[in-house]
Each structure stands twice: as structure tokens, then as C-alpha cells.
Design a protein around this motif. Sequence first.
Motif, PDB file in Angstrom:
ATOM      1  N   VAL A   1       0.949  -1.134   0.005  1.00 37.49           N
ATOM      2  CA  VAL A   1       0.056  -0.095   0.154  1.00 37.49           C
ATOM      3  C   VAL A   1       0.869   1.338  -0.009  1.00 37.49           C
ATOM      4  N   VAL A   2       1.999   1.286   0.882  1.00 36.96           N
ATOM      5  CA  VAL A   2       2.797   2.415   0.787  1.00 36.96           C
ATOM      6  C   VAL A   2       3.438   2.521  -0.546  1.00 36.96           C
ATOM      7  N   TYR A   3       4.193   1.268  -1.057  1.00 34.48           N
ATOM      8  CA  TYR A   3       4.849   1.410  -2.357  1.00 34.48           C
ATOM      9  C   TYR A   3       3.830   1.973  -3.518  1.00 34.48           C
ATOM     10  N   SER A   4       2.555   1.325  -3.362  1.00 36.61           N
ATOM     11  CA  SER A   4       1.781   2.080  -4.485  1.00 36.61           C
ATOM     12  C   SER A   4       1.148   3.326  -4.274  1.00 36.61           C
ATOM     13  N   THR A   5       1.378   3.790  -3.095  1.00 37.27           N
ATOM     14  CA  THR A   5       1.030   5.648  -2.870  1.00 37.27           C
ATOM     15  C   THR A   5       2.250   6.076  -3.454  1.00 37.27           C
ATOM     16  N   LEU A   6       3.411   5.774  -3.088  1.00 37.39           N
ATOM     17  CA  LEU A   6       4.508   6.489  -3.961  1.00 37.39           C
ATOM     18  C   LEU A   6       4.463   6.269  -5.465  1.00 37.39           C
ATOM     19  N   ALA A   7       4.378   5.121  -5.861  1.00 34.17           N
ATOM     20  CA  ALA A   7       4.261   4.987  -7.444  1.00 34.17           C
ATOM     21  C   ALA A   7       3.266   5.959  -7.913  1.00 34.17           C
ATOM     22  N   ILE A   8       1.723   5.933  -7.441  1.00 32.69           N
ATOM     23  CA  ILE A   8       1.076   6.981  -7.880  1.00 32.69           C
ATOM     24  C   ILE A   8       1.430   8.318  -7.857  1.00 32.69           C
ATOM     25  N   GLY A   9       2.129   8.998  -6.725  1.00 32.91           N
ATOM     26  CA  GLY A   9       2.816  10.128  -6.637  1.00 32.91           C
ATOM     27  C   GLY A   9       3.623  10.520  -7.782  1.00 32.91           C
ATOM     28  N   VAL A  10       4.373   9.586  -8.442  1.00 32.05           N
ATOM     29  CA  VAL A  10       5.411   9.803  -9.344  1.00 32.05           C
ATOM     30  C   VAL A  10       4.426   9.639 -10.796  1.00 32.05           C
ATOM     31  N   LEU A  11       3.676   8.688 -10.660  1.00 35.07           N
ATOM     32  CA  LEU A  11       3.191   8.598 -12.004  1.00 35.07           C
ATOM     33  C   LEU A  11       1.774   9.722 -12.433  1.00 35.07           C
ATOM     34  N   SER A  12       1.655  10.447 -11.252  1.00 33.89           N
ATOM     35  CA  SER A  12       0.385  11.298 -11.534  1.00 33.89           C
ATOM     36  C   SER A  12       0.926  12.419 -12.254  1.00 33.89           C
ATOM     37  N   PHE A  13       2.233  12.573 -12.578  1.00 31.74           N
ATOM     38  CA  PHE A  13       2.877  13.846 -13.500  1.00 31.74           C
ATOM     39  C   PHE A  13       2.976  13.468 -14.806  1.00 31.74           C
ATOM     40  N   GLY A  14       2.767  12.215 -15.269  1.00 34.81           N
ATOM     41  CA  GLY A  14       2.957  11.550 -16.588  1.00 34.81           C
ATOM     42  C   GLY A  14       1.665  11.537 -17.309  1.00 34.81           C
ATOM     43  N   VAL A  15       0.637  11.866 -16.635  1.00 34.84           N
ATOM     44  CA  VAL A  15      -0.750  11.598 -17.520  1.00 34.84           C
ATOM     45  C   VAL A  15      -1.545  12.489 -17.687  1.00 34.84           C
ATOM     46  N   TRP A  16      -1.173  13.982 -17.540  1.00 35.38           N
ATOM     47  CA  TRP A  16      -1.928  15.033 -18.069  1.00 35.38           C
ATOM     48  C   TRP A  16      -2.577  15.046 -19.146  1.00 35.38           C
ATOM     49  N   ALA A  17      -1.958  14.687 -20.301  1.00 31.67           N
ATOM     50  CA  ALA A  17      -2.549  14.770 -21.527  1.00 31.67           C
ATOM     51  C   ALA A  17      -3.811  14.044 -22.053  1.00 31.67           C
ATOM     52  N   HIS A  18      -4.039  13.092 -21.205  1.00 37.18           N
ATOM     53  CA  HIS A  18      -5.147  12.188 -21.694  1.00 37.18           C
ATOM     54  C   HIS A  18      -6.299  13.206 -21.599  1.00 37.18           C
ATOM     55  N   HIS A  19      -6.262  14.182 -20.824  1.00 37.72           N
ATOM     56  CA  HIS A  19      -7.330  15.318 -20.784  1.00 37.72           C
ATOM     57  C   HIS A  19      -7.374  16.210 -22.177  1.00 37.72           C
ATOM     58  N   MET A  20      -6.387  16.006 -22.920  1.00 41.68           N
ATOM     59  CA  MET A  20      -5.980  16.810 -24.224  1.00 41.68           C
ATOM     60  C   MET A  20      -6.254  15.849 -25.337  1.00 41.68           C
ATOM     61  N   PHE A  21      -6.782  14.519 -25.288  1.00 43.44           N
ATOM     62  CA  PHE A  21      -6.803  13.823 -26.580  1.00 43.44           C
ATOM     63  C   PHE A  21      -7.186  14.313 -27.684  1.00 43.44           C
ATOM     64  N   GLY A  22      -8.268  15.190 -27.416  1.00 38.17           N
ATOM     65  CA  GLY A  22      -9.089  15.681 -28.660  1.00 38.17           C
ATOM     66  C   GLY A  22      -8.479  17.009 -29.176  1.00 38.17           C
ATOM     67  N   SER A  23      -7.496  17.347 -28.500  1.00 39.02           N
ATOM     68  CA  SER A  23      -7.112  18.771 -28.819  1.00 39.02           C
ATOM     69  C   SER A  23      -6.159  19.039 -30.006  1.00 39.02           C
ATOM     70  N   GLY A  24      -5.846  17.668 -30.779  1.00 37.39           N
ATOM     71  CA  GLY A  24      -4.956  17.767 -32.128  1.00 37.39           C
ATOM     72  C   GLY A  24      -3.556  17.546 -31.544  1.00 37.39           C
ATOM     73  N   ILE A  25      -3.157  16.998 -30.487  1.00 33.14           N
ATOM     74  CA  ILE A  25      -1.678  16.834 -30.435  1.00 33.14           C
ATOM     75  C   ILE A  25      -1.441  15.668 -31.126  1.00 33.14           C
ATOM     76  N   ASP A  26      -0.061  15.371 -31.158  1.00 34.72           N
ATOM     77  CA  ASP A  26       0.653  14.319 -32.272  1.00 34.72           C
ATOM     78  C   ASP A  26       0.054  12.902 -31.775  1.00 34.72           C
ATOM     79  N   PRO A  27      -0.369  12.222 -32.666  1.00 38.27           N
ATOM     80  CA  PRO A  27      -0.782  10.785 -32.314  1.00 38.27           C
ATOM     81  C   PRO A  27       0.261   9.858 -31.439  1.00 38.27           C
ATOM     82  N   ARG A  28       1.604  10.108 -31.569  1.00 40.71           N
ATOM     83  CA  ARG A  28       2.622   9.421 -31.087  1.00 40.71           C
ATOM     84  C   ARG A  28       2.559   9.799 -29.568  1.00 40.71           C
ATOM     85  N   ILE A  29       2.509  11.020 -29.190  1.00 37.14           N
ATOM     86  CA  ILE A  29       2.305  11.799 -27.921  1.00 37.14           C
ATOM     87  C   ILE A  29       1.133  11.044 -27.132  1.00 37.14           C
ATOM     88  N   ARG A  30       0.075  11.154 -28.038  1.00 35.72           N
ATOM     89  CA  ARG A  30      -1.124  10.489 -27.186  1.00 35.72           C
ATOM     90  C   ARG A  30      -1.184   9.058 -26.870  1.00 35.72           C
TER      91      ARG A  30
END
Length: 605
Positions: A333-362
Motif C-alpha cells: 500500500v505504501v509502495y503503490s502510494t509512492l508510485a501513484i505520486g510519481v506517475l501522476s505527473f505523466g498522465v495530464w495529456a489524456h485530458h487533451m486527446f481531442g486537442s490535436g496533439i501528435d498521435p505518438r504523444i497521445r
Amino acid sequence: MDAEQLALTVLMGAVVLAAFGFVARVRNWRARLPLVGGKRVATDGGHAHESSETHAHKPSGVIRWLTTVDHKDIGILYGTYGVIAFLWGGVAVLIMRIELFTAASTYISPNMYNALLTSHGITMLFLFGTPIIAAFSNYFIPLLIGADDMAFPRINAIAFWLLPPGALLIWAGFFTIPLDIGVGPAATSWTMYTPLSVEQANPGVDLMLLGLHLTGVSATMGAINFIATIFTERGDDVSWANLDIFSWTILTQSGIILFAFPLLGSALIMLLLDRNFGTTFFAVEGGGPILWQHLFWFFGHPEVYILVLPMMGIVSWILPKFAGRKLFGFKFVVYSTLAIGVLSFGVWAHHMFGSGIDPRIRASFMATSLAIAIPSAVKTFNWITTLWNGNIRLTTPMLFCIGFVSNFVIGGITGVFLASVPVNLILHETYYVVGHFHYVVMGMIAFAGFGAIYYWFPIVTGRMYNRTAAKAHFWLTMIGTNITFFAMLLAGYFEMPRRYATYEFNPSLAPLAEITLLHRAMTVGALLITVGTALWLLNVVWSWKKGGEVTDPDPWDTKEYGLHGREFAWFEQQLAATDGGDEVVADGGSDVATDGGTVEDGQPE
């Protein structure tokens, strides 16, 4: 900006600086306040911090609450503030849902609908979510780690007192409607997308942005304080190996805040400059409107975990107490908490899939968004396994914890669908997204908050709530939540757009009758939640004043299972001291010993 406005801005800045300078130079300023309430009341003990002299005695009355630096008092202040914000946001959304009961515009104008939508989103995320977590962490983190107080008690107080003016600025546009002075509530939506938020001439938008900036500064100051406290103020018998799970989640949350909120503050300043000084940070000829989305969502998606992780910690702390077993897989549970804390900064663009960003970035952001579901699933299975073959007692805190887990399953799985680019492009601007994140915000954050309030109510108030009313509150809220937000998921499959004040359309284009039925179900569910919330508020207020006094230091019978927490051990010494015992009780809890801790799971056994 004309010369008069510029001169007024400079003058106000000078006044603020002069006020700060005056307060900084005045010594013993509390004694000079011409207010009633100067009588001193003794506290439980002193501190080894800069606040020791202040904590030795507290003034009574209003002055106590205006000048306190005691972590428990500040926790109560945060909680009161969060409840007020929750009620404001609830009233706003209830008005919206009553309007949506019919397809046409009936009670409020579309512009007022947009203003309520904006206020609801910002209030629930910034003025309720973060402060209500700060209420629990301020009150209980020092008790759980054996600290006398927070590392920086005065900064702790400053962090809270930035919030009330922030709320007034965010809500200011509603207060000025009767004055007819050209300042109305912001109607930008809570995401404040450009160019809409740049081009709205309403000064209420500027006030809202300034209020948001204050809340961000408050959260950042609090995060620094919690990190310093957990690192430096732990008791001698509290190591990293047996640090409780709630403290782990607050530590992770504080780390996320340090990276996320300053970025939001910078983006808000750029938006203010674009609105008032003609800069082009988000203009087409400058950084472009998409730049705002990148900056906002780099903050916005970690913000979800800023709110959810501490609530996961609360559930991980409370649920085992009523399952009669220690938390299964504490380390994971502790390790998963730390993992979420790190990964949380690598997912923001899924809010922008429809904004026209490069398909490879998506594709890369899709992979990261799917990956973050793994540590979330680890927590879910650990909770379920903790319940497996446990001696489950369905108290009100336990009911809310179980409701939290079940809502998380629905909210989490619907989020996995949205992480897929093809599905996201179809559902992104529909009610499906609204249903998904409300299962998280209401179904998880609010549920864990209610559960924590009930669980720690005896410690904070010394009294017990009405258990029948509390269980009625749970069932009304649980049923209302699932009716409301599951109907939103279904409306999303019908491609009902979000943020619409009306939904009149040709029935040959889409099933209007089904959409109307779903909206009416949402409204009925919202009314059930309202009734449950009113019952909860009455129960808490009445029980705080008239509830039965708690004389048992173990009101939840956790000693029987070897799960007596540090905070209740501290409470036990408080009761003993009140009864005339000889125990030496520290204000925070450094002298409090539990029944024993394990290095493996961080909990007493």
C-alpha cells in the motif's frame, strides 16, 4: 489598463505592504487588541517549538480562534471552513440539477448556470477537498507520529488564514450581483480554458483568479510544513518502518503539491497578465490557447491524487479497525502510494486527446494513464483482502469505508476506459466524464471524509454522535450517489454533452425522452444526497453540544484486536488527566505509547 486603475493597483499594494510591515514590527500585539476575550485558559502542556510560550496559555473566546497556532485548533478551523465550502458547492449544484429537471431553460439563465458550474467545480476542489484533508492531517498527524505540534506552527496558522479571503474573492461575483456595479460571478468553467477566460471582460474573473492564487499559496505552505513535520518531529519510537499509512499518504500528497501548485500559480499570473496587461502568453500569436491546457492539466491531474491519496490513507487506517485485522500488505500500500505520486505527473495529456496533439504523444500518455491504474488496483485488492474472513463490524465509519471501495471500483474502471484514445475521443465532452470523476470526488473523497469525521468524532468532541441518524445518512448518500452518477454514465453513452444548461433537440436526432428521464434521475439522486447531508449536519451539530459523553477511552473496541491507534492512546491519557489521574499529557502526543507497533505493517498489534 488606464492610469487611474494602475494608480489604484499601486496604492493597494502599498497599503498591503505597510500593513504587513506594521504587524511584523508590533510586539505582543494580541494584548493590544481592544476585544473581549483576553482571559487565559490553560492547555494540556507545553511545546519544544517556537510556539511553546504561545501554547502555554490560550486566550478565550473569539481571540483564541483568531490567534491560535495549536495544530488541533487549526484542524478544527480547516474543518469548519471545508464544511462551509461543501455546503456552498452543494447548493450551487442543487440549483443546477433543479434547472436540468426539464429540457428548457426554466429557473435560471444560461449565464447563471455557467457561473454556478464554475463556482461548484472550483469550490469543491480548492475550497472543500484540500482544506478538509488539511483538517484531518493538522489535527491527527502530530498525534499519530508522536510530535508536540507541527514543525512551523505559525506558518500553519498563516496557511489557514489565507483561505477565507481566497474564498471571498472566488465567490465575490455572486455577492456583487445586487449592487449592479458591473462585477458578476466568473463563468469560465472551472478549467478556465483560454481564449474564453482571457476575453471575458467581467472583473469577477480577475477576483476569482486572485482567490485561487491565495489557495495555492496556502496549500504550498501547508505541504512544506507537513514534510518538515513528518521528517523531523517524529517521536523516538516512530521510524519510517512503522510510520502509519495516513502519514505516508500525507507525505506523498505534500510532495505532489510542491510540484503542482506553484505551476498553477504561475499559469494564473500569466492569465491575469493576458487579461489586464495585453501580454500574449495564451494568444495565438504567443504561446497559444493549448499552452493553458498543458499548464492547467499538469497541475489538474495530480490534483486528483492530491485529494484522493490522503483519503485512501484514511480508509487504509480505519477499515482494518472494524475488520478485526491489520491492513493486508502494508508495504505494498505504501509502495503503490509512492508510485501513484510519481506517475501522476505523466498522465495530464489524456485530458487533451481531442486537442490535436501528435498521435505518438497521445499513445505514450495513454500507456501511462493505463499504467497508473495498477497501483490503484493494488490498494483495492489490499482492502478487499483485509476484509476477507475478518470480523467485520458495520459501524458508520466502516460503512463509509466500504462505500468508498465500491465507488472506487466504478470510478476507477470508468477512468481506465477514458485512458484509451479511441474511447476518449467519443466520450470526452459527454456526461460520462462527469459521472466518472464524480464517482471519485463524491463517491471517494466525500465518503472517506464522512467516515473520518464519524471515526474521530469522539476524540475531537468528547461525545458520540447519534448512530441511527449516521447510518441513515450513509444509506441516503450511497443510494443518491449511485443514482446520480450512474445516470450520468448512461447519459454519456447517449453522447449527452456536458456543461449544457438546456438539452432541447429534435428527438429524431437523439432519444430526448431517455435523456430527460436520466436527468430527472440525476436530480432525484441529488435531492437524496441533500437530505442525507442535512441529516449529517444536524447530527454533528446536535451531538457536539448534546451527545452522550465518551468515557470509554476505546469507544471502537480496537484494543480487543490489537489495533488501538496512537491517536486513541493520546485520547485515553486525556480522559485519565480529566478524571484526575497523574498522567503527564503532552499537547501533541510525544509521550503517548501505543500497545505496540510492528516494523512490518506500521500498525499496532
